[in-house]
Design a protein around this motif. Structure first.
Motif, PDB file in Angstrom:
ATOM      1  N   HIS A  66      94.585 -57.336  21.408  1.00 37.36           N
ATOM      2  CA  HIS A  66      95.388 -57.821  20.284  1.00 37.36           C
ATOM      3  C   HIS A  66      94.646 -57.572  18.969  1.00 37.36           C
ATOM      4  O   HIS A  66      95.254 -57.159  17.969  1.00 37.36           O
ATOM      5  N   GLU A  67      93.347 -57.827  18.979  1.00 35.35           N
ATOM      6  CA  GLU A  67      92.546 -57.655  17.757  1.00 35.35           C
ATOM      7  C   GLU A  67      92.526 -56.203  17.292  1.00 35.35           C
ATOM      8  O   GLU A  67      92.401 -55.925  16.100  1.00 35.35           O
ATOM      9  N   LYS A  68      92.654 -55.271  18.241  1.00 37.96           N
ATOM     10  CA  LYS A  68      92.711 -53.856  17.877  1.00 37.96           C
ATOM     11  C   LYS A  68      94.076 -53.443  17.346  1.00 37.96           C
ATOM     12  O   LYS A  68      94.258 -52.326  16.878  1.00 37.96           O
ATOM     13  N   GLY A  69      95.060 -54.350  17.448  1.00 38.39           N
ATOM     14  CA  GLY A  69      96.398 -54.056  16.974  1.00 38.39           C
ATOM     15  C   GLY A  69      97.370 -53.641  18.059  1.00 38.39           C
ATOM     16  O   GLY A  69      98.495 -53.224  17.763  1.00 38.39           O
ATOM     17  N   ILE A  70      96.957 -53.717  19.328  1.00 37.69           N
ATOM     18  CA  ILE A  70      97.848 -53.352  20.435  1.00 37.69           C
ATOM     19  C   ILE A  70      98.874 -54.461  20.646  1.00 37.69           C
ATOM     20  O   ILE A  70      98.525 -55.643  20.703  1.00 37.69           O
ATOM     21  N   TYR A  71     100.125 -54.073  20.782  1.00 35.10           N
ATOM     22  CA  TYR A  71     101.195 -55.059  20.947  1.00 35.10           C
ATOM     23  C   TYR A  71     101.544 -55.233  22.425  1.00 35.10           C
ATOM     24  O   TYR A  71     101.828 -54.271  23.134  1.00 35.10           O
ATOM     25  N   PHE A  72     101.493 -56.469  22.889  1.00 38.00           N
ATOM     26  CA  PHE A  72     102.034 -56.843  24.198  1.00 38.00           C
ATOM     27  C   PHE A  72     102.318 -58.335  24.157  1.00 38.00           C
ATOM     28  O   PHE A  72     101.909 -59.044  23.226  1.00 38.00           O
ATOM     29  N   LEU A  73     103.026 -58.813  25.160  1.00 37.39           N
ATOM     30  CA  LEU A  73     103.461 -60.205  25.197  1.00 37.39           C
ATOM     31  C   LEU A  73     102.579 -61.016  26.141  1.00 37.39           C
ATOM     32  O   LEU A  73     102.182 -60.533  27.205  1.00 37.39           O
ATOM     33  N   ASP A  74     102.281 -62.267  25.765  1.00 38.55           N
ATOM     34  CA  ASP A  74     101.475 -63.155  26.598  1.00 38.55           C
ATOM     35  C   ASP A  74     102.357 -64.244  27.203  1.00 38.55           C
ATOM     36  O   ASP A  74     103.278 -64.746  26.554  1.00 38.55           O
ATOM     37  N   VAL A  75     102.042 -64.613  28.450  1.00 33.33           N
ATOM     38  CA  VAL A  75     102.689 -65.775  29.070  1.00 33.33           C
ATOM     39  C   VAL A  75     101.606 -66.738  29.540  1.00 33.33           C
ATOM     40  O   VAL A  75     100.584 -66.315  30.082  1.00 33.33           O
ATOM     41  N   ASN A  76     101.814 -68.032  29.320  1.00 41.23           N
ATOM     42  CA  ASN A  76     100.832 -69.030  29.738  1.00 41.23           C
ATOM     43  C   ASN A  76     100.929 -69.337  31.230  1.00 41.23           C
ATOM     44  O   ASN A  76      99.942 -69.702  31.868  1.00 41.23           O
ATOM     45  N   THR A  77     102.143 -69.205  31.775  1.00 45.67           N
ATOM     46  CA  THR A  77     102.358 -69.385  33.214  1.00 45.67           C
ATOM     47  C   THR A  77     103.321 -68.302  33.686  1.00 45.67           C
ATOM     48  O   THR A  77     104.093 -67.748  32.886  1.00 45.67           O
TER      49      THR A  77
END
Length: 491
Positions: free
Chosen positions: A433-444
């Motif tokens: 994420h810090e590099k600017g790559i986009y993806f989605l996170d899920v907590n569960t």
């Protein structure tokens, strides 16, 4: 802390015991000198050796001069040799410390087998003007293959050798890139090989495996540059005792690398000054990226047709291998909770081409999917780099929620292909994420139901957000970008 009994309160014992109590829980001390029985040293009671047999913990012998005799004495009174350990001092950088070793390793003698007979390529060690690099990896790994083959292709000044327990490396790695493949079947073989090796310019350990930690002194003597790579499993899945046992290797290494900043931070937090100023980020390159440049639309159509994947549905990749850690059953539960109109738009693909021996689990996944109303395909046949590239190019969405991971190359391939990736927030991917790559996170994993519903409904909008990933992933993970950094470790 591990319970131990310390045998020997002579001059050496009194020097060692203060160090041992920092890392171990000492139950009591034992000594053959009966005049010491009942006394205290460092707050610990000194007892007769005969009292040791009532306990089921390791016994650390401090005497160097009489260590063998004491080991025989303890075995004679009923202490199993597996419980017997020695303590030896060593200097790592400017630090002098003491470490515990099992008797089975300490007493090990070498064989009389010449070094060349351990080399399954049957080459004799000889003088060379090349940079001699020895790669350590006890099992076969595609990372080992890719490192050796890609670096040898780009740098003609390197002579590679491999130390392993996996004889299949001869068939799976291009042997024209290797001068030697030294193969061991026991710790005695390993010690024999290490004793006979000449001095190498660099030794590169891929993952800190316990075998190497036993012989850290021998390894250190045989190389000018000692470099370690810390992976996800050899750190996160190791218990405290294993981590501490591997510490001596880290102490005497010149450089330590890892694939993510998350792992670097965790390793620094655990080992503190041991890795200070010598740990850095260095991923493995991903060879599939080179193949993805040349995948054509007709290749993608053919791949779908050959694997019976619908041409008109969104392809949802569920994990990337057959290991249970990918939590396929939980993914299926989340997919089953999708509305009917969303399910009708997707085909779920389960890449389960490795590891071997997972047939029963694959059958379980198959049976579970048969009970759903979701279109699916399970891939079980081996895929080469071209096929892996073709698959990455047809995947629209990836659900990547395995229990632990360092950095999934398959996930990076999907990101490079501008697929929409849904990843577990517990995985160490913040650096991406810090590099600017986009993806989605899920907590569960159940959270992925709502996210999947939104992604499928607004797929083009999400694809637009992924368009910047290709350039960033190339800079982060292509061999063209990373090879010079690996080369710099070895010169």
């Amino acid at each position: 802390m591990q319970n131990i009994i310390v045998f020997g309160v002579g001059q050496m014992g009194r020097l060692i015991i203060p160090h041992l109590k920092e890392k171990h829980h000492i139950l009591f001390l034992a000594d053959n000198d009966s005049t010491q029985w009942g006394k205290l040293f460092e707050g610990y009671s000194i007892k007769s050796p005969n009292e040791i047999v009532a306990y089921d913990c390791n016994v650390v012998i401090t005497s160097k001069k009489y260590g063998s005799e004491i080991a025989m004495q303890l075995q004679h009174i009923g202490v199993h040799r597996k419980r017997l350990c020695f303590c030896r001092g060593y200097r790592a950088t400017s630090i002098y410390t003491y470490e515990v070793y099992p008797l089975l390793v300490e007493e090990m003698s070498c064989t009389n087998i010449p070094l060349v007979q351990y080399d399954i390529l049957h080459n004799v060690e000889c003088e060379t003007t090349h940079i001699k690099v020895m790669v350590f990896c006890s099992f076969f790994s595609v990372y080992t293959k890719q490192l050796i083959e890609n670096m040898a292709k780009r740098y003609q000044d390197i002579e590679f050798s491999l130390l392993t327990a996996a004889k299949e490396c001869k068939e799976k790695i291009a042997t024209d890139k290797l001068k030697h493949i030294y193969c061991f079947e026991s710790m005695t073989d390993l010690k024999t090989i290490l004793e006979q090796l000449p001095l190498y310019n660099a030794m590169q350990l891929l993952w800190i495996e316990q075998e190497w930690a036993y012989f850290y002194q021998l390894i250190r003597k045989k190389t000018k540059h000692l470099n370690l790579n810390i992976g996800g499993s050899d750190f996160y899945r190791a218990n405290t005792e294993e981590r501490n046992f591997k510490k001596k290797l880290i102490q005497c290494a010149d450089k330590v690398t890892a694939e993510t900043t998350g792992i670097i931070q965790d390793v620094e937090m655990y080992y503190k000054d041991v890795v200070h100023n010598k740990i850095g980020l260095l991923p493995f390159g991903i060879e599939v990226l080179d193949f993805m440049h040349f995948v054509k639309q007709e290749d993608q159509y053919r791949f779908k047709k050959d694997h019976h994947i619908s041409q008109n549905k969104l392809v949802v990749t569920c994990g990337h291998n057959a290991a249970k850690e990918h939590q396929h059953m939980a993914i299926i539960d989340a997919l089953c909770a999708l509305p009917k109109e969303i399910k009708e738009k997707i085909t779920c693909v389960f890449p389960m081409t490795y590891p071997s021996g997972m047939d029963t689990y694959i059958d379980e996944v198959h049976s579970r999917m048969q009970g759903t109303d979701i279109d699916y395909v399970i891939l079980t046949d081996f895929m080469d780099f071209q096929e892996m590239a073709e698959y990455a190019m047809i995947s629209d969405i990836m659900i990547h929620v395995q229990t632990t991971d360092q950095l999934s190359s398959t996930m990076l391939e999907e990101l490079y292909a501008e697929s929409i990736v849904i990843a577990g927030s517990w995985l160490p991917y913040q650096s991406l994420h810090e590099k600017g790559i986009y993806f989605l996170d899920v907590n569960t994993i159940p959270d992925s139901t709502d996210i999947m519903k939104d992604v499928v409904t607004h797929v083009e909008a999400y694809r637009d957000k992924c368009k910047g990933n290709k350039k960033i992933v190339w800079e982060h993970s292509s061999w063209d970008e990373l090879a010079p950094k690996w080369h710099a470790l070895w010169i």
